[in-house]
Write a protein that holds these residues in place. Structure first.
Motif, short mmCIF file in Angstrom:
data_model
loop_
_atom_site.label_atom_id
_atom_site.label_comp_id
_atom_site.label_asym_id
_atom_site.label_seq_id
_atom_site.Cartn_x
_atom_site.Cartn_y
_atom_site.Cartn_z
N ASP A 21 42.90 40.65 47.86
CA ASP A 21 43.20 42.05 48.09
C ASP A 21 43.05 42.86 46.81
O ASP A 21 42.58 44.00 46.84
CB ASP A 21 44.63 42.22 48.62
N SER A 22 43.46 42.29 45.70
CA SER A 22 43.39 42.99 44.41
C SER A 22 42.96 42.03 43.32
O SER A 22 43.12 40.81 43.44
CB SER A 22 44.75 43.60 44.04
N ILE A 23 42.42 42.61 42.24
CA ILE A 23 41.98 41.83 41.09
C ILE A 23 42.82 42.22 39.88
O ILE A 23 43.00 43.41 39.60
CB ILE A 23 40.49 42.05 40.79
N ILE A 24 43.33 41.22 39.17
CA ILE A 24 44.07 41.44 37.94
C ILE A 24 43.09 41.26 36.79
O ILE A 24 42.52 40.18 36.61
CB ILE A 24 45.22 40.42 37.81
N VAL A 43 36.80 47.86 43.29
CA VAL A 43 36.00 47.08 42.35
C VAL A 43 34.59 46.90 42.88
O VAL A 43 33.60 47.11 42.16
CB VAL A 43 36.66 45.71 42.07
N VAL A 44 34.47 46.51 44.15
CA VAL A 44 33.14 46.30 44.74
C VAL A 44 32.36 47.61 44.79
O VAL A 44 31.15 47.63 44.55
CB VAL A 44 33.30 45.70 46.15
N ARG A 45 33.05 48.70 45.08
CA ARG A 45 32.37 50.00 45.15
C ARG A 45 31.70 50.37 43.83
O ARG A 45 30.57 50.87 43.81
CB ARG A 45 33.40 51.07 45.53
N ASP A 46 32.39 50.11 42.72
CA ASP A 46 31.90 50.59 41.43
C ASP A 46 31.18 49.54 40.59
O ASP A 46 30.29 49.88 39.82
CB ASP A 46 33.07 51.16 40.62
N VAL A 47 31.58 48.28 40.71
CA VAL A 47 30.93 47.23 39.89
C VAL A 47 30.59 46.02 40.76
O VAL A 47 30.67 44.88 40.30
CB VAL A 47 31.83 46.82 38.69
N GLY A 48 30.19 46.29 42.00
CA GLY A 48 29.83 45.21 42.90
C GLY A 48 28.71 44.34 42.38
O GLY A 48 28.61 43.15 42.74
N HIS A 108 46.05 38.18 45.19
CA HIS A 108 45.51 38.62 43.91
C HIS A 108 44.73 37.48 43.28
O HIS A 108 44.99 36.31 43.56
CB HIS A 108 46.64 39.04 42.96
N THR A 109 43.82 37.84 42.40
CA THR A 109 43.11 36.83 41.61
C THR A 109 42.87 37.40 40.23
O THR A 109 43.08 38.59 39.98
CB THR A 109 41.80 36.40 42.28
N LEU A 110 42.41 36.55 39.32
CA LEU A 110 42.35 36.89 37.90
C LEU A 110 40.92 36.96 37.39
O LEU A 110 40.16 36.00 37.53
CB LEU A 110 43.14 35.83 37.10
#
Length: 467
Positions: free
Chosen positions: A400-403, A424-429, A385-387
């Motif tokens: 893998d996921s974004i917080i 996230v990449v699909r919608d706000v890449g 995860h990252t922030l």
């Protein structure tokens, strides 16, 4: 101040999301060649193991004691340097675990990275620890220099393999006074460089050396490979059917993966697979050997706990060269090999995060390099995860996921949501722009998703909503 608050907020957010932090990892890699050679001094090493967070189960008192022991060792080294006649000012940096002397212009001159020599000191029997101190003193007093002519250097050239992330950060921080070593990527995650092998040390070859000698990297590499081949005639160590180890004891065992004839000495099932978990260990098995893969994973995990760890990611030999390898997810060897690979990825990002934030602070750049965090979800899956904080200029690692967090809510507020990277990449890449020149990869943030994006992700049940 903002960066510090949000580092704390990241951990609080993870706990609020119901995640359990795991894989506690101490990054221990500074680049002190394994036979006392002086490293390139362009990059600061990662926080030393004694000062890093310990694995689960150890309390703050253990960390404090480890720090005190590391600091005491540094003082012992400085005392030994003084006794040996060193008159330069000696400065100890406990955060980067190094000793440095000032240069003529008032900057940082000769640097002694302490992590590796500290590992050697602790591993040595009490009666042999004085020799460890003598070794680092000899390097300080007489660092190796490059020969004037290539003909003098050629017989001592050898290829050396290290994690790619080390050389990438050298390149980012390199200056005219402390240039990066000459190197090439290998198997995406590793790198091969050239060194001048000396009786008691090794010296990295810099691009300026090659230019002065009038030879290309490829020419010097060919000669270095020939020198390595000449000292690689001994058989491999057989660990079991289809599993071998190269352990020459000369600091160049991982480099033998560059020699096809050495790798082929191990009779394996499928394409060869190698791991280089230590500075003097290369493990070989086959891509279709389930038992062999499990065995090398176990051995690699042990080697990464020993002094001078290197990398836990497996490589597979293909027609086009070495490439990163993981078996099928259903394979019994996948969990162990995946954990090793993840451990090295987290280490690379931890080193990069520390050095980028230090570099940005030094240059007065308001740009935060976010950490890569590891957690185990409710299904027992280990994920990264990252922030992403609204309003903070950030370089984001691949996870893998974004917080997602809102700055206006404050650093201790729970996250807005935890969303898989792919969604996230699909919608706000378009809000994630790949930052050129960085490895591991990072993305510069150009905004923040809208409330409609979060509503969509939650409606698709791809995001974890945090009240």
């Amino acid at each position: 101040m903002t960066r510090t608050r949000y580092r704390k907020g990241a951990l609080l957010g993870l706990l609020a999301a119901g995640l359990v932090l795991g894989l506690a990892y101490a990054s221990t890699r500074d680049e002190q060649p394994s036979r006392a050679g002086a490293p390139p001094t362009a990059a600061a090493p990662a926080t030393p193991a004694p000062a890093a967070a310990p694995p689960g189960g150890e309390d703050a008192g253990t960390v404090d004691l480890a720090r005190q022991e590391a600091d005491a060792f540094a003082q012992k080294v400085m005392e030994a340097l003084r006794i040996a006649g060193v008159r330069d000012a000696l400065n100890y940096d406990p955060e980067r675990f190094l000793i440095w002397t000032p240069s003529a212009d008032g900057g940082q001159g000769l640097t002694l990275f302490l992590t590796n020599v500290y590992d050697d000191y602790r591993a040595a029997p009490p009666g042999q620890r004085t020799r460890v101190l003598e070794r680092i003193i000899s390097v300080h007093q007489a660092p190796p220099s490059a020969p004037e002519a290539y003909a003098q250097a050629r017989p001592a050239l050898l290829p050396v393999i290290r994690p790619r992330s080390y050389f990438e950060m050298l390149q980012v921080r390199g200056t005219a006074d402390s240039p990066s070593a000459a190197w090439r990527p290998l198997g995406e995650v590793l790198a091969v460089s050239l060194v001048q092998d000396l009786p008691d040390s090794m010296r990295y070859i810099h691009p300026g050396d090659l230019e002065r000698w009038g030879v290309s990297f490829d020419e010097a590499y060919a000669h270095a490979l020939a020198n390595l081949r000449a000292r690689s005639r001994e058989p491999l160590v057989s660990i079991g059917p289809g599993v071998c180890a190269a352990a020459w004891g000369d600091s160049y065992s991982p480099s033998r993966l560059l020699l096809d004839e050495v790798v082929k000495r191990c009779l394996v099932r499928g394409e060869p697979v190698v791991l280089a978990p230590g500075r003097d260990l290369l493990l070989i098995t086959g891509a279709q050997d389930e038992q062999g893969l499990r065995q090398v994973a176990e051995l690699a995990a042990e080697a990464l706990e020993a002094p001078r760890p290197m990398d836990g990611r497996a490589l597979r030999r293909t027609a086009s060269g070495w490439v990163p390898f993981l078996p099928a997810r259903a394979s019994a060897s996948w969990p162990a090999l995946h954990r090793l690979a993840l451990r090295s990825e987290v280490r690379d990002y931890a080193d990069q995060t520390e050095q980028l934030n230090a570099l940005h602070l030094e240059k007065g750049v308001e740009l935060f390099a976010a950490s890569l965090l590891v957690a185990e979800d409710e299904d027992g899956r280990i994920r990264t995860h990252t922030l992403w904080v609204n309003g903070i200029q950030t370089l984001l690692p691949r996870a893998d996921s974004i917080i997602f967090m809102e700055e206006e809510r404050g650093p201790e507020a729970p996250p807005v949501a935890v969303v898989p990277w792919e969604q996230v990449v699909r919608d706000v890449g378009h809000l994630l722009v790949r930052e050129e020149g960085l490895y591991p990869e990072r993305y510069r943030l150009k905004g923040f998703p809208t409330p409609k994006h979060f509503e969509r992700w939650k409606a698709e049940r791809t995001a974890r909503e945090v009240p």
